[in-house]
Design a protein around this motif. Structure first.
Motif, PDB file in Angstrom:
ATOM      1  N   LYS A 180      -8.130  -3.261   8.716  1.00  0.00           N
ATOM      2  CA  LYS A 180      -8.708  -4.148   7.685  1.00  0.00           C
ATOM      3  C   LYS A 180      -8.576  -3.527   6.290  1.00  0.00           C
ATOM      4  CE  LYS A 180     -12.757  -3.970   9.665  1.00  0.00           C
ATOM      5  NZ  LYS A 180     -12.420  -3.088  10.809  1.00  0.00           N
ATOM      6  N   THR A 181      -9.016  -2.277   6.184  1.00  0.00           N
ATOM      7  CA  THR A 181      -8.958  -1.603   4.885  1.00  0.00           C
ATOM      8  C   THR A 181      -7.515  -1.483   4.408  1.00  0.00           C
ATOM      9  OG1 THR A 181     -10.989  -0.388   5.333  1.00  0.00           O
ATOM     10  CG2 THR A 181      -9.515   0.558   3.695  1.00  0.00           C
ATOM     11  N   THR A 182      -6.622  -1.122   5.329  1.00  0.00           N
ATOM     12  CA  THR A 182      -5.209  -0.988   4.970  1.00  0.00           C
ATOM     13  C   THR A 182      -4.665  -2.307   4.433  1.00  0.00           C
ATOM     14  OG1 THR A 182      -5.022   0.640   6.741  1.00  0.00           O
ATOM     15  CG2 THR A 182      -2.965  -0.248   5.853  1.00  0.00           C
ATOM     16  N   LEU A 183      -4.969  -3.393   5.098  1.00  0.00           N
ATOM     17  CA  LEU A 183      -4.486  -4.706   4.665  1.00  0.00           C
ATOM     18  C   LEU A 183      -5.063  -5.073   3.295  1.00  0.00           C
ATOM     19  CD1 LEU A 183      -2.862  -7.231   5.317  1.00  0.00           C
ATOM     20  CD2 LEU A 183      -4.787  -8.083   6.677  1.00  0.00           C
ATOM     21  N   MET A 184      -6.343  -4.788   3.083  1.00  0.00           N
ATOM     22  CA  MET A 184      -6.966  -5.098   1.795  1.00  0.00           C
ATOM     23  C   MET A 184      -6.375  -4.250   0.674  1.00  0.00           C
ATOM     24  SD  MET A 184     -10.922  -5.511   2.869  1.00  0.00           S
ATOM     25  CE  MET A 184     -11.640  -7.085   2.454  1.00  0.00           C
ATOM     26  N   LYS A 185      -6.141  -2.975   0.976  1.00  0.00           N
ATOM     27  CA  LYS A 185      -5.545  -2.095  -0.034  1.00  0.00           C
ATOM     28  C   LYS A 185      -4.166  -2.600  -0.430  1.00  0.00           C
ATOM     29  CE  LYS A 185      -7.567   2.436   0.846  1.00  0.00           C
ATOM     30  NZ  LYS A 185      -7.326   3.704   1.557  1.00  0.00           N
ATOM     31  N   ILE A 186      -3.403  -3.042   0.551  1.00  0.00           N
ATOM     32  CA  ILE A 186      -2.060  -3.549   0.260  1.00  0.00           C
ATOM     33  C   ILE A 186      -2.157  -4.807  -0.593  1.00  0.00           C
ATOM     34  CG2 ILE A 186      -0.045  -4.654   1.315  1.00  0.00           C
ATOM     35  CD1 ILE A 186      -0.362  -2.537   3.608  1.00  0.00           C
ATOM     36  N   ALA A 187      -3.064  -5.694  -0.221  1.00  0.00           N
ATOM     37  CA  ALA A 187      -3.220  -6.929  -0.995  1.00  0.00           C
ATOM     38  C   ALA A 187      -3.688  -6.642  -2.412  1.00  0.00           C
ATOM     39  CB  ALA A 187      -4.200  -7.856  -0.291  1.00  0.00           C
ATOM     40  N   ALA A 188      -4.455  -5.549  -2.588  1.00  0.00           N
ATOM     41  CA  ALA A 188      -4.992  -5.220  -3.906  1.00  0.00           C
ATOM     42  C   ALA A 188      -4.026  -4.371  -4.724  1.00  0.00           C
ATOM     43  CB  ALA A 188      -6.318  -4.485  -3.757  1.00  0.00           C
ATOM     44  N   GLY A 189      -2.912  -3.963  -4.115  1.00  0.00           N
ATOM     45  CA  GLY A 189      -1.922  -3.207  -4.871  1.00  0.00           C
ATOM     46  C   GLY A 189      -2.220  -1.727  -5.000  1.00  0.00           C
ATOM     47  N   VAL A 190      -3.136  -1.190  -4.196  1.00  0.00           N
ATOM     48  CA  VAL A 190      -3.368   0.254  -4.265  1.00  0.00           C
ATOM     49  C   VAL A 190      -2.580   1.001  -3.191  1.00  0.00           C
ATOM     50  CG1 VAL A 190      -5.617   0.164  -5.404  1.00  0.00           C
ATOM     51  CG2 VAL A 190      -5.509   0.124  -2.926  1.00  0.00           C
ATOM     52  N   LEU A 191      -1.966   0.254  -2.289  1.00  0.00           N
ATOM     53  CA  LEU A 191      -1.149   0.864  -1.243  1.00  0.00           C
ATOM     54  C   LEU A 191       0.099  -0.001  -1.103  1.00  0.00           C
ATOM     55  CD1 LEU A 191      -1.461   3.149   0.942  1.00  0.00           C
ATOM     56  CD2 LEU A 191      -2.211   1.362   2.508  1.00  0.00           C
ATOM     57  N   ARG A 192       1.257   0.648  -0.900  1.00  0.00           N
ATOM     58  CA  ARG A 192       2.497  -0.115  -0.792  1.00  0.00           C
ATOM     59  C   ARG A 192       2.774  -0.453   0.665  1.00  0.00           C
ATOM     60  NH1 ARG A 192       4.509  -1.802  -4.654  1.00  0.00           N
ATOM     61  NH2 ARG A 192       4.343  -0.103  -6.133  1.00  0.00           N
ATOM     62  N   ALA A 193       3.125  -1.694   0.930  1.00  0.00           N
ATOM     63  CA  ALA A 193       3.466  -2.104   2.284  1.00  0.00           C
ATOM     64  C   ALA A 193       4.910  -1.729   2.585  1.00  0.00           C
ATOM     65  CB  ALA A 193       3.291  -3.613   2.436  1.00  0.00           C
ATOM     66  N   ASP A 194       5.228  -1.583   3.870  1.00  0.00           N
ATOM     67  CA  ASP A 194       6.629  -1.354   4.239  1.00  0.00           C
ATOM     68  C   ASP A 194       7.404  -2.658   4.102  1.00  0.00           C
ATOM     69  OD1 ASP A 194       5.893   1.220   4.791  1.00  0.00           O
ATOM     70  OD2 ASP A 194       5.613   0.869   6.941  1.00  0.00           O
ATOM     71  N   TYR A 195       6.785  -3.748   4.464  1.00  0.00           N
ATOM     72  CA  TYR A 195       7.396  -5.054   4.255  1.00  0.00           C
ATOM     73  C   TYR A 195       6.304  -6.111   4.129  1.00  0.00           C
ATOM     74  CZ  TYR A 195       6.760  -5.151   9.372  1.00  0.00           C
ATOM     75  OH  TYR A 195       6.246  -5.068  10.633  1.00  0.00           O
ATOM     76  N   GLY A 196       6.704  -7.304   3.703  1.00  0.00           N
ATOM     77  CA  GLY A 196       5.724  -8.368   3.524  1.00  0.00           C
ATOM     78  C   GLY A 196       5.688  -8.840   2.086  1.00  0.00           C
ATOM     79  N   VAL A 197       4.993  -9.940   1.864  1.00  0.00           N
ATOM     80  CA  VAL A 197       4.977 -10.582   0.548  1.00  0.00           C
ATOM     81  C   VAL A 197       3.538 -10.792   0.086  1.00  0.00           C
ATOM     82  CG1 VAL A 197       5.679 -12.633  -0.746  1.00  0.00           C
ATOM     83  CG2 VAL A 197       7.076 -11.832   1.153  1.00  0.00           C
TER      84      VAL A 197
END
Ligand SMILES: Nc1ncnc2c1ncn2[C@@H]1O[C@H](COP(=O)(O)OP(=O)(O)OP(=O)(O)O)[C@@H](O)[C@H]1O
Ligand SMILES: [Mg+2]
Lengths: 240, 96
Positions: free
Chosen positions: A47-64
């Motif tokens: 959950k936290t990982t997904l939220m961080k990615i959506a918030a731009g504090v963590l870079r995803a490997d793939y996805g939009v």
């Protein structure tokens, strides 16, 4: 996802690995203006990982990621923030070294002082203004963070585990503040384990499990989902 | 632009600049001239200051808060560098 709906924030087909551990594979979440969307799932579900990615504090490997229909490439929190997003992390938003008042002042300098006084009284933090964040309890820090969010009135608010370490009455108050924010038009995306309170304020439930997400619909739909009940809520969970 | 960011940065900058220059003057002899490092030294100093500011921001966990205000790490680093250059120029003008 309902066709035709304009989502405030969408993160789709997100994948993320830490070393060889694949934490997310094709996970997605989206928030709608005026609604509270809640991510539920076991500890470590991502959950936290997904939220961080959506918030731009963590870079995803793939996805939009898209904000109001604009696909954000190379997005960072600072850039998303300028487009109206606010992110309150699981640890804490506020900096221990400064007074509560300094945070509010900085916010006012950037976004204007409208709503600051109201936010202070809504979260009941008048007495904390001159204390440094270092001296506040966990629950008080979250109240200060929420006051900042209320004052900012962002278009999208991502707030990770806002109810953790709060007493039952404080949980209810804080949950109601999230509800208020949504009623003023913010797309609120939240997470946590206080299922009863969270279900009671949410419009949509996303279940994170095994690195992916299931969009269960309204809390009522979620409660009717037998696998979700069995595997997440547990057999003791009654009605809300 | 943002009073808090600037104020904090200026404060840190003065502190960091003061200690770095202090160390330099201690090591070299004639006081006024030793304040001006060679270009490589200056660059090194700026890098050190940027890193120190960044580290301090991490320690005080204020990166996320500032990002929420729309200030990216890159922008903050640029502000720091710009400020260093201004200080450096001022110093050179004063000494030389
Ligand atoms: N920086 C990291 N490096 C390595 N592994 C990580 C990192 N961040 C998260 N993980 C791993 O990713 C998994 C998902 O973590 P995440 O924090 O997203 O879970 P969560 O659903 O928020 O859990 P909780 O409910 O406990 O907050 C965990 O197994 C965690 O150990
Ligand atoms: Mg978490």
């Amino acid at each position: 996802m309902t066709p035709g709906t304009e989502y405030a924030l969408r993160a789709e087909g997100i994948g993320k690995s830490f070393g060889r551990v694949e934490v997310l594979k094709s996970a997605s979440m989206w928030g709608e203006s005026g609604k509270v969307t809640t991510l539920l799932g076991r500890n470590g579900a991502g959950k936290t990982t997904l939220m961080k990615i959506a918030a731009g504090v963590l870079r995803a490997d793939y996805g939009v990621i898209s904000l109001f229909g604009d696909v954000k490439e190379h997005h960072s929190l600072a850039r998303l923030a300028r487009s109206g997003l606010m992110y309150v992390p699981q640890a804490q938003l506020v900096s221990p070294a400064y007074r509560v008042r300094d945070h509010l002042k900085a916010l006012a300098t950037t976004f204007g002082s409208a709503g600051i006084d109201e936010a202070i009284s809504e979260m009941g933090i008048e007495a904390l203004l001159d204390q440094t964040v270092r001296s506040l309890s966990g629950g008080e820090r979250m109240r200060v963070s929420l006051a900042l969010a209320l004052a900012r009135a962002p278009k999208v608010l991502i707030v990770d585990e806002p109810l953790v370490r709060l007493s039952p009455q404080n949980q209810e108050d804080l949950a109601n503040s999230l509800r208020t924010l949504a009623e003023r038009g913010t797309a609120v995306i939240t997470s946590g384990h206080d299922a009863r309170v969270l279900l009671s304020i949410s419009d949509a439930i996303i279940w994170c499990v095994a690195g992916t997400t299931h969009h269960l619909g309204t809390p009522t739909d979620a409660l009717a989902h037998s696998q979700f009940r069995r595997e997440y809520l547990g057999s003791e969970f009654g009605e809300i | 632009m943002d009073a808090i960011v600037i104020r904090v940065l200026v404060l840190w900058l003065f502190l960091h600049a003061a200690t770095s220059y202090g160390a330099q003057t201690m090591m070299e002899s004639d006081l006024p001239q030793s304040l001006i490092a060679n270009p490589v030294g200056t660059l090194f100093l700026i890098v050190v200051i940027v890193l120190a500011v960044r580290l301090e921001m991490g320690r005080r966990s204020e990166i996320v808060f500032l990002a929420n205000l729309g200030h990216s790490s890159r922008k903050i680093a640029l502000v720091v560098v710009a400020e260093c250059l201004v200080l450096e120029a001022g110093l050179r003008a004063a000494v030389g």
